[in-house]
Design an enzyme around this catalytic site. Sequence first.
Site, short mmCIF file in Angstrom:
data_model
loop_
_atom_site.label_atom_id
_atom_site.label_comp_id
_atom_site.label_asym_id
_atom_site.label_seq_id
_atom_site.Cartn_x
_atom_site.Cartn_y
_atom_site.Cartn_z
N THR A 787 0.81 -1.11 -0.09
CA THR A 787 0.91 -0.09 0.34
C THR A 787 1.10 1.09 -0.46
O THR A 787 0.21 2.15 -0.60
CB THR A 787 -0.76 -0.17 1.33
OG1 THR A 787 0.18 0.08 2.23
CG2 THR A 787 -1.58 -0.97 1.18
N CYS A 788 2.20 1.15 0.20
CA CYS A 788 2.90 2.51 0.54
C CYS A 788 3.65 2.87 -0.39
O CYS A 788 3.80 4.01 -0.69
CB CYS A 788 3.95 1.85 1.43
SG CYS A 788 3.46 1.87 3.30
N PHE A 789 3.55 1.87 -1.59
CA PHE A 789 4.32 2.13 -2.96
C PHE A 789 2.49 1.91 -4.67
O PHE A 789 3.39 1.73 -5.21
CB PHE A 789 4.86 1.27 -2.97
CG PHE A 789 6.33 1.09 -2.25
CD1 PHE A 789 6.48 2.06 -2.06
CD2 PHE A 789 6.27 0.69 -1.34
CE1 PHE A 789 7.84 2.43 -1.12
CE2 PHE A 789 6.49 0.20 -0.04
CZ PHE A 789 8.06 1.27 -0.49
#
Length: 820
Positions: A787-789
Amino acid sequence: MSNNTRMDGLPAQPNLRVTIIAADGLYKRDVFRFPDPFAVATINGEQTKTTQVSKRTLNPYWNESFDFRVNEDSILAIQVFDQKKFKKKDQGFLGVINIRIGDVIDLVPDADDQMLTRDLKKSNDNLVVHGKLIINLSTNLSTPNRTQQTPSASRPSLLAPQTSTPNGTTDRPSSAMSSAVSTNGTPAASQPMPLAHRPASLASTTSTSQATAAATTSTTTATANGTPVQPRQVDVRQLSPFEDALGRLPPGWERREDHLGRTYYVDHNTRTTSWNRPTGTGQSDAEATQQAQRQQHQNRSLPEDRTGANSPTLQQQQAVAQAQATALVHTGATTAGTGELPPGWEMRWTPEGRPYFVDHNTRTTTWVDPRRQQYIRMYGGNNPNGIIQQQPVSQLGPLPSGWEMRLTNTARVYFVDHNTKTTTWDDPRLPSSLDQNVPQYKRDFRRKLIYFRSQPAMRILSGQCHIKVRRSHIFEDAFAEISRQSATDLKKRLMIKFDGEDGLDYGGLSREFFFLLSHEMFNPFYCLFEYSAHDNYTLQINPHSGINPEHLNYFKFIGRVVGLAIFHRRFLDAFFITAFYKMILGKPVTLADMEGVDADFHRSLQWMLDNDISGGIIEATFSTEDERFGVITVEDLKPNGRNIEVTNENKREYVELMVKWRIQKRVEEQFKAFKEGFNELIPQDLINVFDERELELLIGGIAEIDVDDWKKHTDYRGYTESDEVIQFFWQTVRSWDSEQKSRLLQFTTGTSRIPVNGFKDLQGSDGPRRFTIERAGDINNLPKAHTCFNRLDLPPYKTLEQLQQKLTMAVEETMGFGQE
């Protein structure tokens, strides 16, 4: 020394002044502490100077000047180290820049100063480095070299011997560039030096007065013989908060930094914030953006509310039903155009004048005219496009055991299930719009929603609740209006009125009210909420909101507004970190939730759990440092925690306590006030029927997702757009309805929010980050999200059916985001 100088081709006297101003965005190499950076400047590996140490920061500000003897071929190397780790093997290396003097400045007395911003580079050890270094080069040495000194600053002790010349320059016999530069390098003069230029990304948001004072560089100083001299005006100056490197900001705009050092802009004209630098057409751009946001907000809905693209609103349905009921009572006629009753049917009237129908064939009665067709929408299964079908009610047969049909006071039919003590608008005899081919989470969410809204505590009370606000002061007016009313009054029908505007609220005004209010309430301008480290649109409570002495009253008010929106079936244009939704539900936060708060810190804690930390690899105790307005305090995670070392045996407890402190403890008072206001309208036992992802949809609604835009702004790694599995993926996404698409968006990016300008503005933890599909994993595995990327690891599935099954299961069953 002069002979050596002539052999080296260097002048006998210093001819270049190097001002090391600041570094920005250094790499946090230590797991739990910020570095203590200092810089070491070296000319050809011989002349070396060292700055003071900046404590606990990734954005150190030194502003120290040093004089060197150079020629055009001299190489200036500036290395940044962490003083805490300087005696270790890698010396706490944080980056280096190398500059050939002749490439950047002419060595003549009247040459212009050169302000340089260079990316820090790796060393031979290939350690990861981040950030930039800002320096100034000047050939004007007529003013005394004055280096900034502060009582709290210190210079690192460097261990190799050195010989200092009278001007403070250190000569070293070795000409090799060493990563361990050795000097004490104290400059001869110690008077305070006027602050040089500091770039926008390093300007403090809380030191405007200091910056203004520091910008004055023409103060009179005295020479050694007491003769006053006027130093020349420095060409570069401290930037005010109302300008940046590109020039002056438009009137009413201010440049600030958030807690992560990210620059954003405040528009005091409209009291809004933006990540983008304002332009001359800022006002029209802002209006266009707000209109796009408003349209996107108004298009949001929930499964129970969607019965077709052109379906009438609830108010329209009620108005039509009321008109039809009135016509039936007054005229005794049936609905126009329905024709004759089927054989064996008879229409009768109650003493109150309401018509009902008798089926002599089955000896049953019903309120529903058998000549009318009941329209249903089929979801999923073999009817993915939601085609409206017709089925005569007379062919449905009797209701199942324990069910009863009733009418609302507006003549709308609903059904009571006495077995489960629930009500629904859906006729249980009709084919379920949630058949067995529809994912379990969809059946559950919709049924949860029906149950939630059918409870007595969620029913709108008789009467009206009038709220009058001014658009230009909606936050203040709403705070006063909503705070003064009791929870009982707020449960009455909401009637919103904007000052100076005539109109009746049949839903449109209240939607506009919540749209505008949510933009104000959650605006970082008010310091109540801040953007998370995950991206620049998900929100979290600001732990430093106490700068506003009334902040707890505001959090109670915000809790009321969120509860009010849920109660009256309106949506807020705001999205929070996953942990915030879990806190509302009373669920414990876990390490996985830290990813949405601080991805780097999450990786550090995960590394600690996965690796052996014995032997002093991590020097940590059960305590942490907390900085509030420049004051750093040590907080114990448990009693006497600062004296308890973290070991392999207790590291799991440490991680749990650290996560709880970072997410919950720091905002405990604020969240308690929020929950107090929220639970005045929404009972805790009712909201607990949802999970955190369903709660996000309940508060923010489900957006209509443009798959073409999504596909257009997608990158591929290991795949191309023409690959069969990619075609399968987009075919599957197109076949899903809005809720399933929103679930997929949640799964891959951490939130169901779509940027106003579409997927091209999608953000990751490190800035703009397009949605990416990467070839990874075995075909027997489920897809995995980062999710961070904004990245989806998609195995190369062989068939469309296999991809649909695996992707649906991953989206349905995954409880957390970013399982890496």
